[in-house]
Structure formats: C-alpha cells, structure tokens
Design a protein around this motif. Structure first.
Motif, PDB file in Angstrom:
ATOM      1  N   MET A 155     -13.116   8.167  11.412  1.00  0.00           N
ATOM      2  CA  MET A 155     -14.271   8.435  10.562  1.00  0.00           C
ATOM      3  C   MET A 155     -13.821   8.492   9.103  1.00  0.00           C
ATOM      4  O   MET A 155     -12.647   8.557   8.794  1.00  0.00           O
ATOM      5  N   ARG A 156     -14.816   8.474   8.183  1.00  0.00           N
ATOM      6  CA  ARG A 156     -14.551   8.615   6.766  1.00  0.00           C
ATOM      7  C   ARG A 156     -14.803  10.062   6.327  1.00  0.00           C
ATOM      8  O   ARG A 156     -15.732  10.715   6.816  1.00  0.00           O
ATOM      9  N   THR A 171      -9.859   7.456   5.699  1.00  0.00           N
ATOM     10  CA  THR A 171     -10.138   7.326   7.131  1.00  0.00           C
ATOM     11  C   THR A 171      -9.248   8.310   7.875  1.00  0.00           C
ATOM     12  O   THR A 171      -8.020   8.320   7.684  1.00  0.00           O
ATOM     13  N   ASP A 180     -11.440  11.260  14.273  1.00  0.00           N
ATOM     14  CA  ASP A 180     -12.663  11.999  14.573  1.00  0.00           C
ATOM     15  C   ASP A 180     -12.312  13.385  15.115  1.00  0.00           C
ATOM     16  O   ASP A 180     -11.310  13.548  15.835  1.00  0.00           O
ATOM     17  N   LYS A 200     -22.795  15.096  13.948  1.00  0.00           N
ATOM     18  CA  LYS A 200     -22.827  13.855  13.187  1.00  0.00           C
ATOM     19  C   LYS A 200     -23.590  14.140  11.903  1.00  0.00           C
ATOM     20  O   LYS A 200     -24.783  14.445  11.934  1.00  0.00           O
ATOM     21  N   SER A 235     -25.685  13.947   8.730  1.00  0.00           N
ATOM     22  CA  SER A 235     -26.704  13.072   8.142  1.00  0.00           C
ATOM     23  C   SER A 235     -26.772  13.227   6.629  1.00  0.00           C
ATOM     24  O   SER A 235     -27.033  12.258   5.913  1.00  0.00           O
ATOM     25  N   GLU A 252     -18.141  12.128   8.116  1.00  0.00           N
ATOM     26  CA  GLU A 252     -19.117  11.554   9.052  1.00  0.00           C
ATOM     27  C   GLU A 252     -19.359  12.464  10.254  1.00  0.00           C
ATOM     28  O   GLU A 252     -20.474  12.499  10.801  1.00  0.00           O
ATOM     29  N   TYR A 253     -18.323  13.191  10.669  1.00  0.00           N
ATOM     30  CA  TYR A 253     -18.442  14.126  11.794  1.00  0.00           C
ATOM     31  C   TYR A 253     -17.698  15.415  11.449  1.00  0.00           C
ATOM     32  O   TYR A 253     -16.718  15.402  10.699  1.00  0.00           O
ATOM     33  N   SER A 282     -23.552   7.485  -1.590  1.00  0.00           N
ATOM     34  CA  SER A 282     -22.803   7.349  -0.345  1.00  0.00           C
ATOM     35  C   SER A 282     -21.569   8.239  -0.379  1.00  0.00           C
ATOM     36  O   SER A 282     -21.153   8.722  -1.439  1.00  0.00           O
ATOM     37  N   LEU A 283     -20.960   8.429   0.772  1.00  0.00           N
ATOM     38  CA  LEU A 283     -19.731   9.216   0.844  1.00  0.00           C
ATOM     39  C   LEU A 283     -18.625   8.564   0.022  1.00  0.00           C
ATOM     40  O   LEU A 283     -17.836   9.256  -0.646  1.00  0.00           O
ATOM     41  N   PRO A 307     -23.440  10.272   4.513  1.00  0.00           N
ATOM     42  CA  PRO A 307     -22.360   9.599   5.237  1.00  0.00           C
ATOM     43  C   PRO A 307     -22.842   8.430   6.093  1.00  0.00           C
ATOM     44  O   PRO A 307     -22.100   7.470   6.297  1.00  0.00           O
TER      45      PRO A 307
END
Length: 389
Positions: A1-2, A16, A19, A31, A33, A141-142, A364-365, A389
């Motif tokens: 994930m980022r 990166t 997760d 997750k 949002s 992202e998570y 954006s992220l 994200p």
C-alpha cells in the motif's frame, strides 16, 4: 500500500509499504477513504516532537470502511463505515470508565518510556511518535486499528466523509476546549489561533452560548473564516491584543481564554517571542509559550484558561505568580474524543454545524508531502488539507 512516512525534519515521503495485518483479537483493518493533515502533525514535520523514527507512518485524522476484524471484535463487521478517533482506548481501565479516554492506562504499548517522561503514560495515539505507542498512522491506504471494538465512531448513512471526518480529532478538540471553559451567557471567550481547532472552538463557544467570541490570529483567510463563524477578530500584526481585549470587555478582560496554538506560537514584535526562539535554537527550551503568557496576563481574575494546543516538553518564563494570585483555573489535555462524539454526530445530523466548512484543499495521498509545506506556511489560502487515498 501507499503511505506518508516521516524520514526526518521536513522530510515526508509517499512510500510503498506492506499492508497492515490483524495482530490481536480486538483489531480491525480499515480501508481509508479520507484522511487529513492536522496542525499537530506539523510539530512532527518541524522536528519538535521527540522519539520519531525514520519510516514512521504519519496521520491521526482518518476514516473509512472496515475490511477485516479480529476474532474477538464483536462491535464491528466488514463493511461498517467508521471514523477512528486519534486516541486509542481500551474501554476497560479505570480512566476509560471515567471517560478519560486520552489517558487510557492500557493502550500505550511504550508505557514504560512514557512513564519516565511524563510521570504516567498517556493513551496510545496514531502516528504520533513512539512516546505514544509508535502506532502507524492514518495517512495511508489501510490502517490497523488496535482495540477497534472501542476505538471507533460508527457513521450512519446520509453523511459525507467531509461532514464527519473531523469527529476523529479537531471537532471534539475544539468542543472540549469550549466545554472546559464552563461558558456562561455573560462570558467573553477569547481564542488564540484561528487554525482548524480554533475554528471549531469558535463555533463550539457560539453553540454553547457565549456572549461574545474573540479570536486572535494574523492570517487573513483564517480571520475571514472566523468572522463567518461568529467571532470578533483581532489581527495581532495590526493592533494591540491587550488594548483591543480591554476595549471589548470594558477593561475587565475575557472570562475564558483558549490556547488553540500550542508549542509553535508566533509573535512578531514581542521580546518574549525572540527569547523563546533563541532558547529553542540552542535546545534550552522545547516549546514557545507566548500565547500562554498573554492569556495569563489578560484573563479576568477567577477566569479559566483552556489549553487544547499541543505542548511537547519544557517551557520557560511562565508568570505563574500572576496566575495563582488572579485565581485562574487551568484545564488542558489531549481530547477524550468518544466522550463527545454521540452529541456532536447528532448536531451534524440536525444541521447545527457542518464541519466541512474548514476544508480548503482536497488532494491525493501522493500530493501529501508537498501539502505539508503549503499547510505549514499557510500558502494558497490553506487552512485544512484533506487527502483521498
């Protein structure tokens, strides 16, 4: 994930990383949002908070969808939409039973280290140094949420992310700051700092019935937003804060004062601000307490000082004798988020307030690292940054 990671002072990168996974039975994986950059994240960006390590994931304002739950988590199910408070709390210890969630006795997994610094550990916090547990933050992202069966706010249908995201931090922080003032109908509430927390404190003080709310800042966009929220504004670059507060209170001073600035207060023409900057530069002082000194001086005797602004260590030259002799009451601390969220969610649903007013930038992220500098330097009219994200 980022994820956005801290690599040193002024060095935030979108990397990166693996997760997150379920580690304990009460966990959940979210997750993300929507997430945000908070003013207190800037203390990490500027290198003022100790015990950060290269690679730490940033962020403590975030929300999203539950995608996995631990075997002992009976409160959440996959698909639930939740806001995650920045304070991680067990719900079972003595402090949690009292509603003091920001000083939960069990959630800080680096308790021994924090005990040595503070005397007693505070709660674990997301993305806010290893002194508060070293937990990965929410600018990702998570996110793994420990103690997720208690550490969450469920969001009903019909509300946007932007309306409810700030239930995780700045809205209850501004609200607690105002509640701590014990506002009476005849009170003047003076608020230093018209950033996101200050904006929420303004509207909270208005909702709680203050006679007048005065905000002190110097950023034009912030002052315009504060005025739209019902505040009288003072630009400290253009007029004397002391003289204007005397004028507004018939010489008596504001009954209630809120420090929504914290450790990085700025003052352009005062000797004490220059003194603090010099001491900070040579590591003889960690925080700049100009606002605290000014609040003590101007507050009406027997008044209340409320401090939601974050302080990290040592401050100098506080006129404590004035505070004692004037009979001032101090109330401060990290926010007991879930003590307030049921009431605040109801107020959002009823249309009393829409916290999304504070958002000026949505990115954006990947754009996050650049937005840290934009936010800190108050460029491009930036007051609050939200990331998707």
């Amino acid at each position: 994930m980022r994820a956005l990671r801290w690599h040193g002072k002024h060095d935030i990168r979108c990397d990166t990383v693996p997760d997150p996974i379920i580690e304990e039975g009460r966990d959940a994986i979210i997750k993300v949002s929507t997430c945000a950059i908070c003013g207190s994240d800037l203390h990490l960006f500027d290198g003022f908070m100790p015990t950060m390590e290269s690679g730490d994931i940033m962020g403590h304002e975030f929300m999203g969808e539950v995608v996995e739950v631990g075997k002992n988590n009976k409160a959440l199910s996959t698909g639930d939409r939740v806001v995650i408070p920045f304070t991680i709390f067990c719900g079972e210890c003595d402090q949690c039973k009292r509603g003091n969630f920001s000083v939960c006795e069990r959630s800080n997994r680096n308790k021994e280290k924090a005990d040595k610094v503070f005397g007693h550990a505070t709660a674990g916090l997301f993305g806010y140094s290893h002194l508060t547990g070293g937990y990965a933050g929410g600018q990702a992202e998570y996110v793994r949420v420990p103690m997720a069966d208690t550490t969450h706010v469920k969001i009903p249908d019909g509300l946007t992310d932007e309306q409810v995201l700030f239930l995780g931090d700045i809205f209850p922080t501004g609200w607690q700051a105002a509640v701590n003032c014990d506002i009476q109908p005849e009170d003047t509430v003076a608020i230093w700092g018209a950033g996101p927390v200050g904006q929420m404190a303004i509207r909270s003080a208005v909702l709680l019935g203050a006679r007048q709310v005065v905000v002190i800042d110097r950023v034009p966009e912030r002052l315009v937003m504060a005025k739209a929220g019902g505040a009288i504004t003072i630009n400290f670059d253009e007029e004397s804060v002391l003289d204007r507060l005397k004028e507004l209170t018939n010489g008596k001073g504001p009954e209630k004062c809120i420090d929504a600035v914290g450790m990085e207060s700025h003052a352009t023409r005062s000797f004490d601000a220059m003194y603090d900057r010099v001491k900070q530069a040579v590591m003889l002082e960690t925080d700049r307490p100009h606002v605290l000194r000014e609040m003590i001086y101007v507050c009406r005797p027997a008044g209340i000082l409320s401090v939601p602004g974050v302080y990290g260590g040592l401050i100098d030259k506080i006129p404590f004798g004035a505070s004692m002799n004037k009979g001032l009451t101090w109330k401060m601390g990290q926010t007991h988020v879930n003590r307030w969220t049921d009431d605040l969610l109801r107020r959002i649903q009823e249309g009393q307030i829409d916290p999304s007013f504070v958002i000026t930038h949505t990115v954006s992220l990947e754009q996050g690292p650049d937005m840290y500098k934009t936010f800190r330097d108050k460029e491009d009219g930036c007051i609050k940054v939200v990331m998707k994200p």
